[in-house]
Design an enzyme around this catalytic site. Structure first.
Site, PDB file in Angstrom:
ATOM      1  N   ARG A 111      -9.669  34.767 114.455  1.00  0.00           N
ATOM      2  CA  ARG A 111      -8.652  35.771 114.760  1.00  0.00           C
ATOM      3  C   ARG A 111      -8.516  36.731 113.581  1.00  0.00           C
ATOM      4  O   ARG A 111      -9.027  36.470 112.498  1.00  0.00           O
ATOM      5  CB  ARG A 111      -7.302  35.141 115.095  1.00  0.00           C
ATOM      6  CG  ARG A 111      -6.653  34.403 113.944  1.00  0.00           C
ATOM      7  CD  ARG A 111      -5.261  33.892 114.325  1.00  0.00           C
ATOM      8  NE  ARG A 111      -4.686  33.091 113.267  1.00  0.00           N
ATOM      9  CZ  ARG A 111      -3.529  32.450 113.357  1.00  0.00           C
ATOM     10  NH1 ARG A 111      -2.826  32.502 114.469  1.00  0.00           N
ATOM     11  NH2 ARG A 111      -3.069  31.748 112.349  1.00  0.00           N
ATOM     12  N   ASN A 149       1.204  40.138 113.912  1.00  0.00           N
ATOM     13  CA  ASN A 149       1.568  38.760 113.574  1.00  0.00           C
ATOM     14  C   ASN A 149       1.080  38.441 112.172  1.00  0.00           C
ATOM     15  O   ASN A 149      -0.093  38.654 111.862  1.00  0.00           O
ATOM     16  CB  ASN A 149       0.909  37.772 114.549  1.00  0.00           C
ATOM     17  CG  ASN A 149       1.433  36.358 114.374  1.00  0.00           C
ATOM     18  OD1 ASN A 149       2.601  36.099 114.643  1.00  0.00           O
ATOM     19  ND2 ASN A 149       0.587  35.455 113.906  1.00  0.00           N
ATOM     20  N   GLU A 150       1.972  37.969 111.360  1.00  0.00           N
ATOM     21  CA  GLU A 150       1.590  37.528 110.009  1.00  0.00           C
ATOM     22  C   GLU A 150       0.510  38.418 109.410  1.00  0.00           C
ATOM     23  O   GLU A 150      -0.612  37.982 109.132  1.00  0.00           O
ATOM     24  CB  GLU A 150       1.128  36.073 110.036  1.00  0.00           C
ATOM     25  CG  GLU A 150       2.247  35.108 110.301  1.00  0.00           C
ATOM     26  CD  GLU A 150       1.822  33.648 110.129  1.00  0.00           C
ATOM     27  OE1 GLU A 150       0.615  33.376 110.136  1.00  0.00           O
ATOM     28  OE2 GLU A 150       2.707  32.806 109.986  1.00  0.00           O
ATOM     29  N   GLU A 308       8.912  31.191 113.066  1.00  0.00           N
ATOM     30  CA  GLU A 308       8.057  30.027 113.346  1.00  0.00           C
ATOM     31  C   GLU A 308       8.264  28.945 112.296  1.00  0.00           C
ATOM     32  O   GLU A 308       8.332  29.242 111.105  1.00  0.00           O
ATOM     33  CB  GLU A 308       6.568  30.395 113.240  1.00  0.00           C
ATOM     34  CG  GLU A 308       6.044  31.387 114.213  1.00  0.00           C
ATOM     35  CD  GLU A 308       4.557  31.659 113.929  1.00  0.00           C
ATOM     36  OE1 GLU A 308       3.880  30.828 113.291  1.00  0.00           O
ATOM     37  OE2 GLU A 308       4.084  32.719 114.345  1.00  0.00           O
ATOM     38  N   LYS A 357      -5.241  23.232 118.966  1.00  0.00           N
ATOM     39  CA  LYS A 357      -4.851  22.188 119.926  1.00  0.00           C
ATOM     40  C   LYS A 357      -4.250  20.967 119.231  1.00  0.00           C
ATOM     41  O   LYS A 357      -3.567  20.173 119.856  1.00  0.00           O
ATOM     42  CB  LYS A 357      -6.023  21.801 120.827  1.00  0.00           C
ATOM     43  CG  LYS A 357      -7.207  21.175 120.125  1.00  0.00           C
ATOM     44  CD  LYS A 357      -8.304  20.869 121.147  1.00  0.00           C
ATOM     45  CE  LYS A 357      -9.532  20.263 120.508  1.00  0.00           C
ATOM     46  NZ  LYS A 357     -10.196  21.182 119.556  1.00  0.00           N
TER      47      LYS A 357
HETATM   48  C1  GAL Z   1       1.137  30.863 111.920  1.00  0.00           C
HETATM   49  C2  GAL Z   1       0.716  31.795 113.029  1.00  0.00           C
HETATM   50  C3  GAL Z   1       0.702  31.110 114.372  1.00  0.00           C
HETATM   51  C4  GAL Z   1       0.046  29.767 114.263  1.00  0.00           C
HETATM   52  C5  GAL Z   1       0.778  28.946 113.232  1.00  0.00           C
HETATM   53  C6  GAL Z   1       0.207  27.560 113.059  1.00  0.00           C
HETATM   54  O1  GAL Z   1       0.501  31.200 110.729  1.00  0.00           O
HETATM   55  O2  GAL Z   1       1.545  32.918 113.100  1.00  0.00           O
HETATM   56  O3  GAL Z   1      -0.003  31.937 115.285  1.00  0.00           O
HETATM   57  O4  GAL Z   1      -1.283  29.936 113.894  1.00  0.00           O
HETATM   58  O5  GAL Z   1       0.694  29.574 111.996  1.00  0.00           O
HETATM   59  O6  GAL Z   1       0.877  26.865 112.031  1.00  0.00           O
END
Ligand code: GAL
Length: 663
Positions: A111, A149-150, A308, A357
């Site tokens: 990604r 995102n990030e 998150e 996953k």
């Molecule tokens: C963040 C990201 C998410 C996912 C997550 C996993 O860095 O924004 O898409 O990858 O980590 O911990």
């Protein structure tokens, strides 16, 4: 447009329905309602589903999910879906792929395979944002926009030719002329003098150490370039979707050091961040709380969003431990204690396929009839019970200064000691104060320091004249200021401030350091009180009281800790990394001089207590017992989590948490 959830703390996370058949969506909604989910972030990685071919859009599935969310009264934080480009785009334009310092292409297949300077990527992303904004601005589920995102997580720094040209343009804007650049970079050294800006390259792989200011400017350039991306998307949203708040999720985590969020934060309608505990850190839970304070600082004290974190294990460490029962609540609550009004997770339903996953989620592979989902439901109930905290602010009388640009400079090439890790001292101070029940903000040196009684300047290697003056003014105005070793050493160009270290703080502290003597791994020095590691130096007190000296090693007899009265306040210096007891003694002296008390009187050591206060004066104290045994504290009010009155005294089990409405 929908208002952000009210009356409860927003609770939810990333929802990726494109990974599942439609039949699962209906069950998702039922389970979200069961768990008390009030928001989801939709579409973060949906570009290849929303635009399967250039200019051909397929919004049908997202329309359906948006409608389901609206019917279920779940607010949507809708992504602009530009985080990761679709294969058709990278196949058509391989020149938009990022390159490493060795010139290796970072191919698609994971990604974020896009070069931050690529105009092709920017144009394609903006076309998509335009479509999404037009389509969903009026949708009744839309409550917030989530750009990308990030940023920078995987594609910064990029060293490709497009970045090289963009870097030169950035340098031209910053310096105006090649002579000014030569001065700023100190290129008289090693025959690096440029005679035309066109000769400048990114700091690609070189035979030996790079020019440090070159590296520092490349950090600044990278952060600015991605900020421009954000602002480009934001401008489209402002035009097509006015009035809907906009954010992008930061990564306030110790190991992420690529963006200067201080310059990003003012552009967020609400600051949001992601935080994941890293099992190999010395104290991951203390780091969590520290980063909460960092995020609060970026939000200027206003409530922020935890976009998150994880219900249990992540999948990206070598070994990924699960969270023990209760830890998800504890972690969430620590973020709330630090000012978060939203509790978000990655992700709603654990994926069956793909690189994540094995990452935990709100709905685990085991399904809803599981202990983890039961805990998720309890956390949803807690988010509802804590609703009255929304909008309140954290109280703190201590500021710890943190500046990403100083961090970049301090991590530059060829330094006195790689054992000096810039945030380590900041985190140590934060944790030691936490264990005393004292809350510290973590703020940028440009912040308004006037309300703080104690200001800690930890390893602030690079400091501007303005910031140094603001720190001195705070001391003169009555604050106690603690400066620790390797602070105030260079200016914004990473040029040494001459005449004795720490050039920027020499007068404030009344000391002169003539030479550093960093300590080898495992080595230490004796002090007249305690023991030091990592650092020692030849330090003379010129106009300061010596609190401790080195009593062994080459610096024996030099000052290791000093104190000077400045106007109404004081300026203290710490020249080594002291052992815990010595550090604690120093902090006790500082706290006493500053007249700061713990959030609750008589709080047992190791219990974290953070108070949030509403504008109307109501207050809540969040309590977390980090010790290995039950702890009892004096607090009057009602614990919102248990619903019980405390009757003046509360006992929390090991790892236990409470949020007491006071009064
Ligand atoms: C963040 C990201 C998410 C996912 C997550 C996993 O860095 O924004 O898409 O990858 O980590 O911990």
């Amino acid at each position: 447009m929908r208002a952000w959830p009210k009356g409860r703390l927003a609770y939810g996370g990333d929802y990726n329905p494109e990974q599942w058949p439609r039949s699962v969506w209906r069950e998702d909604v039922d389970l979200m309602q069961r768990a008390g989910v009030s928001f989801v972030t939709l579409g973060v990685f949906s570009w290849s589903w929303l635009e399967p071919h250039k200019g051909e859009y397929d919004f049908g599935w997202l329309d359906e999910v948006m409608d389901l969310m609206a019917q279920a009264d779940i607010a949507v934080d809708l992504a602009t879906a530009t985080a990761s480009p679709p294969p058709w785009l990278t196949t058509a334009y391989p020149e938009m792929l990022p390159r490493t310092a060795d010139g290796v292409v970072m191919w698609p297949g994971s990604r974020q395979s896009w070069c931050p300077s690529s105009p092709i990527f920017a144009e394609a992303a903006r076309a998509l944002v335009t479509q999404i904004a037009q389509r969903y601005h009026e949708h009744p589920a839309l409550a917030m926009w989530h750009i990308s995102n990030e940023y920078a997580c995987h594609n910064l720094p990029c060293y490709c030719d497009t970045c090289a040209a963009a870097f030169r343009a950035w340098l031209r804007r910053r310096y105006g002329s090649v002579d000014a650049l030569n001065d700023a970079w100190g290129t008289a050294f090693w025959s690096q003098r440029y005679t035309d800006l066109e000769q400048v390259l990114p700091p690609r792989r070189t035979p030996t150490f790079h020019n440090p200011t070159h590296v520092l400017d490349y950090h600044r350039f990278g952060s600015d370039t991605l900020l421009d991306h954000f602002l480009g998307e934001k401008a489209i949203l402002a035009d097509l979707s006015p009035g809907v708040p906009v954010t992008t999720n930061f990564m306030t985590m110790t190991q992420f050091r690529l963006l200067d969020y201080q310059s990003w934060a003012p552009h967020q309608d609400v600051v949001s961040t992601d935080h994941y505990r890293v099992a190999t850190l010395p104290d991951p839970v203390a780091e969590l709380s520290f980063q909460g304070a960092v995020t609060r600082g970026l939000a200027n004290g206003a409530p922020w969003m935890l976009m998150e974190h994880s219900t249990s294990a992540v999948n990206w460490q070598p070994v990924n431990p699960a969270k023990a029962p209760g830890e998800t609540l504890r972690d969430s609550l620590l973020h709330v204690a630090n000012g978060a009004d939203t509790i978000g997770f990655f992700q709603w339903r654990a994926s069956r396929a793909g690189a994540e996953k094995w990452h935990s989620a709100l709905v685990p592979h085991a399904g809803p009839e599981s202990a983890r989902f039961a805990e998720v439901c309890r956390l949803g109930a807690a988010a509802a019970a804590l609703g009255e905290l929304a909008g309140s602010r954290v109280e703190a009388q201590v500021a710890i200064l943190l500046d990403t640009q100083a961090l970049w400079a301090a991590s530059g090439p060829a330094m006195p000691s790689t054992a000096v890790d810039y945030p380590e001292m900041a985190q140590r101070v934060h944790r030691a104060l936490r264990d005393k029940g004292i809350t510290a903000d973590v703020v940028h040196p440009s912040a308004d320091l006037s309300a703080y009684r104690l200001i800690v300047v930890p390893t602030l290697y690079l400091v501007t004249d303005d910031h140094a003056a603001a720190i001195a003014a705070a001391a003169a105005g009555g604050a106690q200021v603690l400066v620790t070793y390797f602070s105030g050493i260079v200016d914004e160009h990473d040029h040494v401030r001459l005449g004795g270290y720490p050039g920027a703080f020499r007068d404030l502290l009344g000391i002169v350091v003539e030479e550093f003597d960093p300590l080898l791994p495992g080595a230490g020095v004796d002090l007249s009180r305690g023991h030091g590691t990592i650092w020692s130096e030849w330090c003379r007190a010129v106009d300061a009281e010596v609190v401790a000296t080195y009593t062994s090693g080459p610096c024996a007899g030099s000052a290791a800790m000093t104190r000077r009265t400045v106007g109404e306040g004081g300026a203290w210096y710490l020249g080594t990394m002291p052992d815990e007891a010595t550090f604690d003694g120093l902090l006790n002296a500082l706290v006493a001089a500053a007249g700061i008390a713990a959030a609750l009187p008589g709080l047992p050591s190791g219990v974290e207590a953070i108070r949030r206060r509403a504008a109307d004066g109501r207050s809540w104290v969040a309590l977390v017992n980090h010790t290995d045994a039950p702890a009892t504290m004096a607090v009057s009010g009602v614990d919102l989590l248990s619903g019980h009155a405390t009757d003046g005294s509360l006992t929390l089990p090991r790892g236990g948490v409470a949020v007491v409405r006071e009064g």
